[in-house]
Design a protein around this motif. Structure first.
Motif, PDB file in Angstrom:
ATOM      1  N   LEU A  30       0.820  -1.204   0.000  1.00 54.15           N
ATOM      2  CA  LEU A  30       0.000   0.000   0.000  1.00 54.15           C
ATOM      3  C   LEU A  30       0.863   1.266   0.000  1.00 54.15           C
ATOM      4  CD1 LEU A  30      -2.927   1.006   0.137  1.00 54.15           C
ATOM      5  CD2 LEU A  30      -2.733   0.976   2.621  1.00 54.15           C
ATOM      6  N   GLU A  32       4.426   1.227  -0.113  1.00 60.67           N
ATOM      7  CA  GLU A  32       5.689   0.928  -0.786  1.00 60.67           C
ATOM      8  C   GLU A  32       6.912   1.133   0.111  1.00 60.67           C
ATOM      9  OE1 GLU A  32       6.107   2.250  -4.759  1.00 60.67           O
ATOM     10  OE2 GLU A  32       4.052   1.683  -5.283  1.00 60.67           O
ATOM     11  N   GLU A  74      -8.254  -3.393  -2.442  1.00 56.41           N
ATOM     12  CA  GLU A  74      -7.557  -2.278  -3.072  1.00 56.41           C
ATOM     13  C   GLU A  74      -6.075  -2.592  -3.259  1.00 56.41           C
ATOM     14  OE1 GLU A  74      -8.437   0.643  -0.191  1.00 56.41           O
ATOM     15  OE2 GLU A  74     -10.555   0.732  -0.734  1.00 56.41           O
ATOM     16  N   LYS A  77      -5.661  -5.074  -6.097  1.00 55.83           N
ATOM     17  CA  LYS A  77      -5.777  -4.354  -7.370  1.00 55.83           C
ATOM     18  C   LYS A  77      -4.484  -3.604  -7.680  1.00 55.83           C
ATOM     19  CE  LYS A  77      -8.841  -1.103  -9.742  1.00 55.83           C
ATOM     20  NZ  LYS A  77      -8.589  -1.677 -11.030  1.00 55.83           N
ATOM     21  N   LYS A  78      -3.880  -2.973  -6.670  1.00 56.37           N
ATOM     22  CA  LYS A  78      -2.626  -2.249  -6.874  1.00 56.37           C
ATOM     23  C   LYS A  78      -1.500  -3.205  -7.259  1.00 56.37           C
ATOM     24  CE  LYS A  78       0.586   0.970  -4.795  1.00 56.37           C
ATOM     25  NZ  LYS A  78       0.936   1.797  -3.661  1.00 56.37           N
ATOM     26  N   ASP A  81      -2.168  -4.035 -10.967  1.00 57.67           N
ATOM     27  CA  ASP A  81      -2.177  -2.897 -11.885  1.00 57.67           C
ATOM     28  C   ASP A  81      -0.867  -2.111 -11.889  1.00 57.67           C
ATOM     29  OD1 ASP A  81      -4.737  -3.586 -12.495  1.00 57.67           O
ATOM     30  OD2 ASP A  81      -5.683  -2.002 -11.309  1.00 57.67           O
ATOM     31  N   VAL A  82      -0.192  -2.021 -10.746  1.00 54.21           N
ATOM     32  CA  VAL A  82       0.986  -1.162 -10.638  1.00 54.21           C
ATOM     33  C   VAL A  82       2.264  -1.964 -10.381  1.00 54.21           C
ATOM     34  CG1 VAL A  82       2.024   0.741  -9.339  1.00 54.21           C
ATOM     35  CG2 VAL A  82      -0.437   0.727  -9.750  1.00 54.21           C
TER      36      VAL A  82
END
Length: 117
Positions: A30, A32, A74, A77-78, A81-82
């Motif tokens: 979340l 990093e 969330e 998803k991160k 996606d990232v």
């Protein structure tokens, strides 16, 4: 006789350690970056790098494997996606540990775990 299968005990039960690693990995993905003690940081690096490697294929099996470990939608998803696309070509070494010194209260070795950019 099976040897060398466990990691550090960290003075907690197995279920506590599993929950602690999940919580710390969630916060790491979340934000990093996370600050913790050095032994916990070393265990977290092993746990988090395994999760990033599992997420690389980005197929249904990978999504289910990550959902089994990380409960925050969330953050999942991160990851897909990232974080996973960022390390697509990298064969490993997604995190790094920076030593901070000792904590004043109990002289515990402190460290920062960061995701490599």
């Amino acid at each position: 006789m099976i040897k060398n299968t466990g990691g550090r005990k960290l003075s907690v039960t197995g279920s506590h350690k599993k929950a602690m690693m999940r919580n710390m990995a969630t916060e790491l993905f979340l934000h990093e970056k996370i600050t913790t003690t050095l032994p916990k940081a070393k265990e977290l690096v092993k746990f988090a790098e395994r999760l990033v490697t599992k997420s690389k294929p980005a197929d249904l099996a990978a999504i289910r494997a990550i959902n089994a470990e990380i409960k925050n939608k969330e953050v999942v998803k991160k990851i897909f996606d990232v974080i996973s696309p960022r390390y697509k070509e990298r064969p490993g070494g997604y995190t790094k540990i920076l030593k901070l010194g000792v904590r004043r209260g109990d002289s515990a070795q402190m460290a920062v775990v960061k995701l490599v950019v």
